[in-house]
Design a protein around this motif. Structure first.
Motif, PDB file in Angstrom:
ATOM      1  N   GLU A 151    -146.516  -4.486   3.340  1.00 52.22           N
ATOM      2  CA  GLU A 151    -146.607  -4.795   4.764  1.00 52.22           C
ATOM      3  C   GLU A 151    -146.866  -6.290   4.914  1.00 52.22           C
ATOM      4  O   GLU A 151    -147.844  -6.806   4.394  1.00 52.22           O
ATOM      5  CB  GLU A 151    -147.754  -3.996   5.383  1.00 52.22           C
ATOM      6  CG  GLU A 151    -147.982  -4.273   6.840  1.00 52.22           C
ATOM      7  CD  GLU A 151    -149.163  -3.471   7.355  1.00 52.22           C
ATOM      8  OE1 GLU A 151    -149.010  -2.259   7.522  1.00 52.22           O
ATOM      9  OE2 GLU A 151    -150.231  -4.071   7.537  1.00 52.22           O
ATOM     10  N   ILE A 152    -145.951  -6.972   5.569  1.00 55.85           N
ATOM     11  CA  ILE A 152    -146.113  -8.397   5.862  1.00 55.85           C
ATOM     12  C   ILE A 152    -146.596  -8.474   7.299  1.00 55.85           C
ATOM     13  O   ILE A 152    -145.868  -8.140   8.228  1.00 55.85           O
ATOM     14  CB  ILE A 152    -144.784  -9.170   5.698  1.00 55.85           C
ATOM     15  CG1 ILE A 152    -144.112  -8.850   4.350  1.00 55.85           C
ATOM     16  CG2 ILE A 152    -145.005 -10.654   5.915  1.00 55.85           C
ATOM     17  CD1 ILE A 152    -144.880  -9.292   3.143  1.00 55.85           C
ATOM     18  N   LYS A 153    -147.848  -8.863   7.495  1.00 58.79           N
ATOM     19  CA  LYS A 153    -148.421  -8.896   8.843  1.00 58.79           C
ATOM     20  C   LYS A 153    -147.880 -10.071   9.636  1.00 58.79           C
ATOM     21  O   LYS A 153    -147.624 -11.137   9.092  1.00 58.79           O
ATOM     22  CB  LYS A 153    -149.937  -8.976   8.773  1.00 58.79           C
ATOM     23  CG  LYS A 153    -150.524  -7.710   8.204  1.00 58.79           C
ATOM     24  CD  LYS A 153    -151.909  -7.518   8.686  1.00 58.79           C
ATOM     25  CE  LYS A 153    -152.408  -6.198   8.148  1.00 58.79           C
ATOM     26  NZ  LYS A 153    -153.178  -5.481   9.082  1.00 58.79           N
ATOM     27  N   ASN A 200    -139.141  -9.653  -8.187  1.00 61.04           N
ATOM     28  CA  ASN A 200    -139.076 -10.736  -7.206  1.00 61.04           C
ATOM     29  C   ASN A 200    -138.455 -10.212  -5.922  1.00 61.04           C
ATOM     30  O   ASN A 200    -137.303  -9.799  -5.890  1.00 61.04           O
ATOM     31  CB  ASN A 200    -138.235 -11.898  -7.768  1.00 61.04           C
ATOM     32  CG  ASN A 200    -138.236 -13.091  -6.828  1.00 61.04           C
ATOM     33  OD1 ASN A 200    -138.646 -12.997  -5.672  1.00 61.04           O
ATOM     34  ND2 ASN A 200    -137.765 -14.215  -7.330  1.00 61.04           N
ATOM     35  N   LEU A 201    -139.214 -10.229  -4.840  1.00 61.83           N
ATOM     36  CA  LEU A 201    -138.709  -9.727  -3.564  1.00 61.83           C
ATOM     37  C   LEU A 201    -137.727 -10.688  -2.902  1.00 61.83           C
ATOM     38  O   LEU A 201    -137.097 -10.332  -1.917  1.00 61.83           O
ATOM     39  CB  LEU A 201    -139.877  -9.476  -2.601  1.00 61.83           C
ATOM     40  CG  LEU A 201    -140.899  -8.438  -3.040  1.00 61.83           C
ATOM     41  CD1 LEU A 201    -142.027  -8.360  -2.033  1.00 61.83           C
ATOM     42  CD2 LEU A 201    -140.254  -7.095  -3.248  1.00 61.83           C
ATOM     43  N   GLY A 202    -137.620 -11.897  -3.424  1.00 55.04           N
ATOM     44  CA  GLY A 202    -136.734 -12.885  -2.804  1.00 55.04           C
ATOM     45  C   GLY A 202    -137.361 -13.458  -1.552  1.00 55.04           C
ATOM     46  O   GLY A 202    -138.574 -13.432  -1.375  1.00 55.04           O
ATOM     47  N   ASP A 203    -136.530 -13.962  -0.661  1.00 48.15           N
ATOM     48  CA  ASP A 203    -137.027 -14.524   0.593  1.00 48.15           C
ATOM     49  C   ASP A 203    -137.152 -13.431   1.640  1.00 48.15           C
ATOM     50  O   ASP A 203    -136.246 -12.630   1.833  1.00 48.15           O
ATOM     51  CB  ASP A 203    -136.078 -15.602   1.120  1.00 48.15           C
ATOM     52  CG  ASP A 203    -136.074 -16.849   0.254  1.00 48.15           C
ATOM     53  OD1 ASP A 203    -137.055 -17.045  -0.486  1.00 48.15           O
ATOM     54  OD2 ASP A 203    -135.100 -17.619   0.316  1.00 48.15           O
ATOM     55  N   GLU A 208    -146.452 -22.829   1.018  1.00 50.62           N
ATOM     56  CA  GLU A 208    -144.993 -22.718   1.047  1.00 50.62           C
ATOM     57  C   GLU A 208    -144.529 -21.301   1.375  1.00 50.62           C
ATOM     58  O   GLU A 208    -143.346 -21.004   1.315  1.00 50.62           O
ATOM     59  CB  GLU A 208    -144.411 -23.175  -0.293  1.00 50.62           C
ATOM     60  CG  GLU A 208    -144.665 -24.647  -0.563  1.00 50.62           C
ATOM     61  CD  GLU A 208    -144.130 -25.086  -1.913  1.00 50.62           C
ATOM     62  OE1 GLU A 208    -143.594 -24.242  -2.663  1.00 50.62           O
ATOM     63  OE2 GLU A 208    -144.261 -26.269  -2.212  1.00 50.62           O
ATOM     64  N   GLY A 209    -145.478 -20.410   1.710  1.00 52.66           N
ATOM     65  CA  GLY A 209    -145.125 -19.044   2.072  1.00 52.66           C
ATOM     66  C   GLY A 209    -144.935 -18.113   0.899  1.00 52.66           C
ATOM     67  O   GLY A 209    -144.485 -16.990   1.060  1.00 52.66           O
ATOM     68  N   ARG A 210    -145.302 -18.531  -0.299  1.00 54.91           N
ATOM     69  CA  ARG A 210    -145.110 -17.706  -1.486  1.00 54.91           C
ATOM     70  C   ARG A 210    -146.359 -16.870  -1.768  1.00 54.91           C
ATOM     71  O   ARG A 210    -147.473 -17.278  -1.482  1.00 54.91           O
ATOM     72  CB  ARG A 210    -144.804 -18.591  -2.688  1.00 54.91           C
ATOM     73  CG  ARG A 210    -143.449 -19.247  -2.598  1.00 54.91           C
ATOM     74  CD  ARG A 210    -143.133 -19.964  -3.914  1.00 54.91           C
ATOM     75  NE  ARG A 210    -141.779 -20.432  -3.930  1.00 54.91           N
ATOM     76  CZ  ARG A 210    -141.395 -21.619  -3.473  1.00 54.91           C
ATOM     77  NH1 ARG A 210    -142.278 -22.464  -2.981  1.00 54.91           N
ATOM     78  NH2 ARG A 210    -140.127 -21.972  -3.528  1.00 54.91           N
ATOM     79  N   PHE A 211    -146.134 -15.705  -2.378  1.00 52.93           N
ATOM     80  CA  PHE A 211    -147.237 -14.855  -2.800  1.00 52.93           C
ATOM     81  C   PHE A 211    -146.806 -14.052  -4.014  1.00 52.93           C
ATOM     82  O   PHE A 211    -145.623 -13.922  -4.311  1.00 52.93           O
ATOM     83  CB  PHE A 211    -147.665 -13.897  -1.679  1.00 52.93           C
ATOM     84  CG  PHE A 211    -146.648 -12.849  -1.356  1.00 52.93           C
ATOM     85  CD1 PHE A 211    -146.719 -11.591  -1.928  1.00 52.93           C
ATOM     86  CD2 PHE A 211    -145.623 -13.108  -0.459  1.00 52.93           C
ATOM     87  CE1 PHE A 211    -145.794 -10.611  -1.630  1.00 52.93           C
ATOM     88  CE2 PHE A 211    -144.686 -12.134  -0.145  1.00 52.93           C
ATOM     89  CZ  PHE A 211    -144.769 -10.878  -0.735  1.00 52.93           C
TER      90      PHE A 211
END
Length: 164
Positions: free
Chosen positions: A29-31, A53-56, A10-13
């Motif tokens: 860094e989001i590659k 929480n960085l949010g979306d 779901e794209g969560r980390f």
């Protein structure tokens, strides 16, 4: 230079950090993945403590540059790496570079580039010339730096090199 975390389906980390034990700042860094560009941002321990929480995080569409690395006679060059990174880190969302190994026939594909001017380098060789629409950004000592706009480059970027 910390942990590498992959997202779930779901794209969560999540990353476990104790803000009270860390000084300075965090660089996140989001590659990029195929079809997207990445992002880079910094946070202080106080930022993490206030809101962990960085949010979306929404990634922009990325650009792809394809090309060939050749020697001064036009023969394919292999066993080198093409590296592209934003020319101006202040305006770029993704400050890290993208590096790919050149195939045995001299071809390469770089995915996930941000639509900003990107400098080009070849690890393992000295760049002699880059076909248009590349241009010389700067001359430092006796070394030329080249850059391209990935939104305008064609799919057959030719990089002429002299093997180190």
């Amino acid at each position: 230079h910390g942990p590498t975390i992959k997202t779930d389906d779901e794209g969560r980390f999540s990353v476990m950090v104790s803000a009270s034990e860390v000084e300075g700042s965090f660089s996140v860094e989001i590659k990029p993945t195929e079809g997207t560009t990445g992002t880079t941002f910094r946070m202080t321990p106080a930022d993490v403590a206030a809101n962990p929480n960085l949010g979306d995080i929404v990634l922009k569409p990325g650009f792809t540059v394809r090309g060939r690395v050749v020697d001064e006679s036009g023969n394919p060059v292999s066993k080198v790496h093409v590296h592209i990174q934003p020319k101006d880190f202040k305006t770029a969302d993704y400050r890290a570079g993208v590096t790919e190994q050149v195939e045995s026939d001299g071809t390469f594909v770089l995915n996930g580039l941000e639509g900003v001017v990107q400098t080009i380098d070849v690890f393992g060789a000295t760049v002699v010339k880059v076909a248009d629409p590349a241009f010389i950004r700067d001359t430092t000592g006796n070394r030329n730096w080249y850059a391209i706009d990935p939104t305008k480059v064609n799919n057959d970027l030719v990089i002429k090199v002299k093997k180190d």
